[in-house]
Write an enzyme that holds these catalytic residues in place. Sequence first.
Site, PDB file in Angstrom:
ATOM      1  N   ARG A  56       0.827  -1.210   0.000  1.00 12.48           N
ATOM      2  CA  ARG A  56       0.000   0.000   0.000  1.00 12.48           C
ATOM      3  C   ARG A  56       0.864   1.264   0.000  1.00 12.48           C
ATOM      4  O   ARG A  56       0.514   2.275  -0.643  1.00 12.48           O
ATOM      5  CB  ARG A  56      -0.910  -0.014   1.234  1.00 12.48           C
ATOM      6  CG  ARG A  56      -1.948   1.098   1.260  1.00 12.48           C
ATOM      7  CD  ARG A  56      -3.037   0.803   2.280  1.00 12.48           C
ATOM      8  NE  ARG A  56      -4.030   1.864   2.320  1.00 12.48           N
ATOM      9  CZ  ARG A  56      -4.193   2.694   3.348  1.00 12.48           C
ATOM     10  NH1 ARG A  56      -3.441   2.582   4.432  1.00 12.48           N
ATOM     11  NH2 ARG A  56      -5.117   3.632   3.307  1.00 12.48           N
ATOM     12  N   HIS A  95       0.380   4.253  -2.723  1.00 12.09           N
ATOM     13  CA  HIS A  95       0.084   5.623  -2.312  1.00 12.09           C
ATOM     14  C   HIS A  95       1.208   6.584  -2.672  1.00 12.09           C
ATOM     15  O   HIS A  95       0.975   7.787  -2.793  1.00 12.09           O
ATOM     16  CB  HIS A  95      -0.215   5.673  -0.810  1.00 12.09           C
ATOM     17  CG  HIS A  95      -1.598   5.222  -0.468  1.00 12.09           C
ATOM     18  ND1 HIS A  95      -2.434   5.911   0.380  1.00 12.09           N
ATOM     19  CD2 HIS A  95      -2.311   4.139  -0.877  1.00 12.09           C
ATOM     20  CE1 HIS A  95      -3.595   5.277   0.484  1.00 12.09           C
ATOM     21  NE2 HIS A  95      -3.533   4.197  -0.264  1.00 12.09           N
ATOM     22  N   ASN A 104      -4.124   8.875   4.240  1.00 16.20           N
ATOM     23  CA  ASN A 104      -2.895   8.304   4.803  1.00 16.20           C
ATOM     24  C   ASN A 104      -2.778   8.427   6.317  1.00 16.20           C
ATOM     25  O   ASN A 104      -2.194   7.564   6.983  1.00 16.20           O
ATOM     26  CB  ASN A 104      -1.674   8.979   4.169  1.00 16.20           C
ATOM     27  CG  ASN A 104      -1.591   8.764   2.673  1.00 16.20           C
ATOM     28  OD1 ASN A 104      -2.091   7.773   2.152  1.00 16.20           O
ATOM     29  ND2 ASN A 104      -0.962   9.703   1.974  1.00 16.20           N
ATOM     30  N   HIS A 139      -5.999  -5.992  -2.793  1.00 13.50           N
ATOM     31  CA  HIS A 139      -6.841  -6.092  -1.594  1.00 13.50           C
ATOM     32  C   HIS A 139      -7.097  -7.537  -1.191  1.00 13.50           C
ATOM     33  O   HIS A 139      -7.900  -7.791  -0.288  1.00 13.50           O
ATOM     34  CB  HIS A 139      -8.175  -5.367  -1.820  1.00 13.50           C
ATOM     35  CG  HIS A 139      -8.069  -3.881  -1.745  1.00 13.50           C
ATOM     36  ND1 HIS A 139      -9.129  -3.034  -1.986  1.00 13.50           N
ATOM     37  CD2 HIS A 139      -7.014  -3.073  -1.458  1.00 13.50           C
ATOM     38  CE1 HIS A 139      -8.737  -1.776  -1.844  1.00 13.50           C
ATOM     39  NE2 HIS A 139      -7.453  -1.778  -1.525  1.00 13.50           N
TER      40      HIS A 139
END
Length: 317
Positions: free
Chosen positions: A60, A64, A92, A192
């Site tokens: 992740r 990001h 975040n 995911h």
Amino acid sequence: MASRGHILLQIFVLSTLATTAFSLNPHYYANICPKALPTIKKLVEAAVCKERRMGASLLRLHFHDCFVNGCDASILLDPTPTIDSEKNADPNKNSLRGFEVIDQIKAEVDKICGGPVVSCADILVVAARDSVVALGGSSWKVQLGRRDSTTANRTQANLDLPSPLMDLPALINSFKNQGLHQKNLVALSGGHTIGFAQCFTFRDRIYNAKNIDPAFAKQRQATCPLIGGNTTLAPLDPTHAVFDTAYFNNLVKQRGLFNSDQALFNGGSTDKLVKTYSSYPEAFSHDFAKSMIKMGNIKPLTGNQGQIRVNCKRVNY
């Protein structure tokens, strides 16, 4: 006097050489520091062995980072009077984790390499790949040679990072803005298949959505009340510590945890691809790897752009 055609040819050759010299390639550290990648792999494996959830956290972090002005490690910069840290962006804050693992990797790699030659941006990319592999996913060749940014953009992070509340058109547009297509959207969403989410990110879905399996909604409501428990965790799929295709199986059964997950299988243009990945794991593995490489190529800093940070949290001064 040189002809116009000869001058244009020289410009083309110089341009091609410049592009080649500064393009990413999987063997970038082969001569600079051949032990860099094995060191990253060893430390990622140790971190994931200690806490399986860390694999999802490192994946992740990379995602990001890349979605905000490219894969330049801007996500790692702490706030200062001149740095508006992306760590404080809404998607975040109190959510991203794994920073200490990246710091540990950076320190060890610099020690092995005899100095700061491996960028924090490259460490993020390699750590994401190695996390997937550590949790049972297939490997791929990572493109390398990125440099680190000297700035961050919290406002851009708030604008560019996809929300778990998004519908399919919004998701498609969000990924399109990064040069990514629908296949990339569905494949990367398959990330995911590992990790957890906090209650507040999926509460609205489990209490109000129509396109949700009632038994699944009831199961999630048991640990995510209407009021309170905002940070209580729920797995993103039933095999949250194994990189597999259970995520897509869940979507077909209307058991996606986020609105943005179930949006991929809700009568829209991505339904067929979800079904394909659900039935053919090798197709997902192939497309996930290609999509990770493509995402990793979003606006990298190369050549003399940016810097190689000594400390991933701070810009070199």
